[in-house]
Design an enzyme around this catalytic site. Structure first.
Site, short mmCIF file in Angstrom:
data_model
loop_
_atom_site.label_atom_id
_atom_site.label_comp_id
_atom_site.label_asym_id
_atom_site.label_seq_id
_atom_site.Cartn_x
_atom_site.Cartn_y
_atom_site.Cartn_z
N ASP A 1 -3.69 -8.98 -3.52
CA ASP A 1 -3.79 -9.99 -2.47
C ASP A 1 -3.91 -11.39 -3.04
O ASP A 1 -3.39 -12.34 -2.46
CB ASP A 1 -4.97 -9.69 -1.55
N CYS B 1 -9.37 -4.80 -9.96
CA CYS B 1 -8.87 -3.55 -9.38
C CYS B 1 -7.48 -3.73 -8.79
O CYS B 1 -6.95 -2.82 -8.15
CB CYS B 1 -9.85 -3.00 -8.34
N GLU C 1 -10.03 -11.96 -3.76
CA GLU C 1 -8.60 -11.76 -3.49
C GLU C 1 -8.04 -12.85 -2.57
O GLU C 1 -6.86 -12.83 -2.23
CB GLU C 1 -8.35 -10.37 -2.91
N HIS D 1 0.82 -1.21 0.00
CA HIS D 1 0.00 0.00 0.00
C HIS D 1 0.85 1.26 0.00
O HIS D 1 0.41 2.31 -0.46
CB HIS D 1 -1.00 -0.04 1.16
C1 PEP Z 1 -6.00 -6.07 -4.19
O1 PEP Z 1 -5.76 -6.81 -3.25
O2 PEP Z 1 -5.68 -6.33 -5.36
C2 PEP Z 1 -6.69 -4.79 -3.97
C3 PEP Z 1 -7.06 -4.03 -4.98
O3 PEP Z 1 -6.87 -4.39 -2.68
P1 PEP Z 1 -5.70 -3.75 -1.81
O4 PEP Z 1 -4.53 -3.47 -2.71
O5 PEP Z 1 -6.22 -2.53 -1.18
O6 PEP Z 1 -5.40 -4.83 -0.81
MG MG Z 2 -6.66 -6.44 -1.33
#
Ligand code: PEP
Ligand code: MG
Length: 598
Positions: free
Chosen positions: A471, A518, A447, A204
């Protein structure tokens, strides 16, 4: 102006170090080494005559912290019960302990340093002492020391102090590690870029860097030892390199690259209003992932057709340790929906936990937080917090096109439980005569590998699926997405990942519901081709990646990509697949379709 320096001799000659570029762009500035693991604390030497003022500043912050902790205790006791509230009482006691204050004051006076530095040094000494205890209870108190120290540091930073704002030149933050909550505060000059020793491409921290348009490189071994404070540094987020002490000619060359990129981006942006349609007329929707409301304008500017993922937990992370109120949630979601109209906004409920750990919410330390109380499971355990957010989302749904999405779902039972909770909240709102959209669409992130494998079952009970590859890859390949030691195993084109992604897309198709992606995988031009071929129709990504991916989509034929994806699925390793895709792309598009680095 007082540069935040831990003095050491400046080495001579230009040096280049390799890491991973996680946020594109080039930044040039003077190095500031953040020496602490968590909080951004700098050692600033102070003049003798300023010592008294500095001590007062510390005492003032101590008082604010004590009052805040007692206040927090009351709030937590009301919302989560006495059990959790007692944590803050223990914290308040620690702040009141005169020996803690004496130690800090002694450090400020004897070393003539800023209060932040003195607090963090004492905090570290105490933490080490607690960690050495055999008794587990006492060992765990080390975490309390850390929390108290962090709150104190935060308050100190709110009181006129020696900090980065005193610096007038551009700076590059170099650190062993940075948390997402550190990076969230980097969105202002003089910070123009950063680099770290640890981290992962889809951590993140890296995602936030992209959101802030801040060039960043991670995974540079021993970074904080090989660069000296105040050396001139170039962060090349395209190549994933750090150039230290560059010659004037090299700086000029990089500056001209910056201009080339600006020109390239300006050109790309010309496509912002045209649709993402393949040469054989397949219509693709490109949407934006955002973490901060400030990114809304970027999403619109880069031509996003809606927000495919709003990571709502950053609302909490930037406000922590105070939970947002229902009105704060509501106002923000309403604002997002109204700004994006007629496009949709997918609000993902809090995905706290893992590295986005909010100890005030969790209440205790976890040994393995990435596999612990995170995402939906954390929210279901802390119902009051969750209900506040869900009520606000439902209320905001009366004002615009909002969809609700849950993170980290692993099975049907928890999906049914959360849907029951949503129904209960709807009944409450009905009873109170408060409006909401009764048809509010509910989707889930795929995920967790288990969810991908039973996507066919899940798909029959939701309105949409969104694949979170960040994830999904982490959990499928058993690699921590924030750990640079296993970064080389982070392979989006791993046959297991392609099969899982393909399964999810098929499951959605069979159930007649949309499937989006995403995860960061969707924003890579090479992967985008394979995903298109696998049947993906909705991509959501960092806003600045949208024009690049649109260019790719508009340059290819779905038919060709489908063939590339089918053949990729027959290959045995990520490397074979990658070579094959690169070769196929080079053959069909000799002009370099995926060049994002002019
Ligand atoms: C993911 O896990 O791909 C996702 C979009 O969520 P985050 O990156 O916030 O864990
Ligand atoms: Mg995620």
């Amino acid at each position: 102006m007082t540069p935040p320096i831990v003095q050491s001799p400046v080495r001579s000659g230009s040096r280049t170090y390799k890491g991973f570029g996680v946020s594109p762009g080039i930044a040039i500035g003077r190095a500031v080494i953040v020496e602490k693991k968590v909080a951004s604390v700098y050692r600033v030497p102070i003049k003798e005559e300023d010592v008294g003022r500095e001590v007062n500043r510390f005492l003032e912050a101590l008082d604010v912290t004590r009052r805040e902790l007692l206040d927090l205790k009351k709030k937590v006791s009301r919302s989560m019960g006495e059990e959790y509230a007692s944590i803050f009482e223990a914290h308040a006691l620690m702040v009141s302990d005169p020996s803690f204050a004496d130690k800090v004051i002694q450090k400020i006076e004897s070393e003539q340093v800023n209060a932040e530095w003195a607090v963090s040094e004492v905090q570290e000494e105490l933490e080490a002492r607690f960690e050495s205890f055999e008794d587990e209870y006492l060992r765990d108190r080390g975490a309390d020391v850390k929390d108290v120290g962090d709150s104190l540091l935060k308050n100190l930073q709110g009181i006129a102090h020696h900090d980065l704002s005193e610096i007038t030149h551009d700076i590059i933050i170099l650190a062993d590690d940075l948390l997402p909550s550190d990076t969230v505060h980097f969105n202002r000059r003089p910070i123009v870029g950063f680099a770290t020793e640890s981290g992962g491409r889809t951590s993140h921290t890296s995602i936030i860097a992209k959101s802030l348009f801040m060039p960043a490189v991670i995974g540079v071994p021993r970074l904080t030892q090989i660069v000296d404070n105040d050396e001139l540094v170039i962060v090349d987020g395209y190549e994933g390199t750090i150039v230290v002490n560059p010659s004037p000619a090299l700086v000029a060359e990089y500056r001209s690259r910056v201009s080339r990129h600006e020109e390239y981006e300006r050109k790309l942006l010309e496509n912002r209003t045209i649709p993402a349609t393949t040469k054989d007329d397949r219509q693709i929707s490109l949407q934006a992932n955002i973490e901060l409301v400030e990114e809304l304008n970027d999403a619109i500017r880069y031509g996003a057709e809606g927000i495919g993922l709003y990571r709502s937990e950053f609302l909490y992370i930037s406000k922590s340790p105070v939970l947002p109120t229902e009105e704060e949630h509501f106002n923000l979601y309403r604002r997002l929906a109204e700004a994006l109209d007629p496009n949709w906004v997918v609000i993902r409920t809090f995905d706290l936990g893992g590295r986005k750990l909010a100890r005030e919410v969790i209440g205790s330390k976890e040994n393995n937080p990435v596999l612990g109380l995170r995402g939906l499971r954390l929210c279901m355990k802390h119902r009051d917090m969750f209900k506040t957010q869900l009520r606000a989302i439902l209320r905001a749904s009366a004002f615009g096109k909002i969809k609700l999405m849950f993170p980290l779902v692993s099975g049907l039972q928890e999906l049914r439980q959360v849907k029951t909770l949503v129904r209960e909240i709807k009944s409450e709102l009905d009873a109170e005569g408060i409006a909401y959209n009764p048809e509010l669409q509910i989707g889930i992130m795929i995920e967790v590998p288990a969810a991908a494998i039973i996507a066919d079952l899940l798909a029959t009970e939701v309105d949409f699926l969104s694949i979170g590859t960040n994830d999904l890859i982490q959990y499928s390949l058993a690699i921590d997405r924030s750990n640079e030691n296993v970064g080389y195993l982070y392979e989006p084109l791993h046959p297991a990942i392609l099969r899982l992604v393909s399964m999810v897309i098929q499951a959605g198709r069979k159930a007649g519901i949309p499937v989006s992606m995403c995860g960061e995988m969707a924003s890579d031009p090479l992967y985008a081709i394979v995903l298109l071929g696998l049947g993906l129709e909705i991509y959501s990504m960092n806003p600045s990646a949208i024009p690049v991916i649109k260019n790719v989509i508009r340059s290819v034929r779905y038919k060709d990509c489908k063939r590339i994806a089918e053949l990729s699925l027959q290959k045995k390793t990520a490397q074979e697949i990658e070579e094959f895709v690169i070769e196929s792309v080079a053959m069909r598009f000799p002009d370099g379709l995926v060049n994002n680095n002019p």
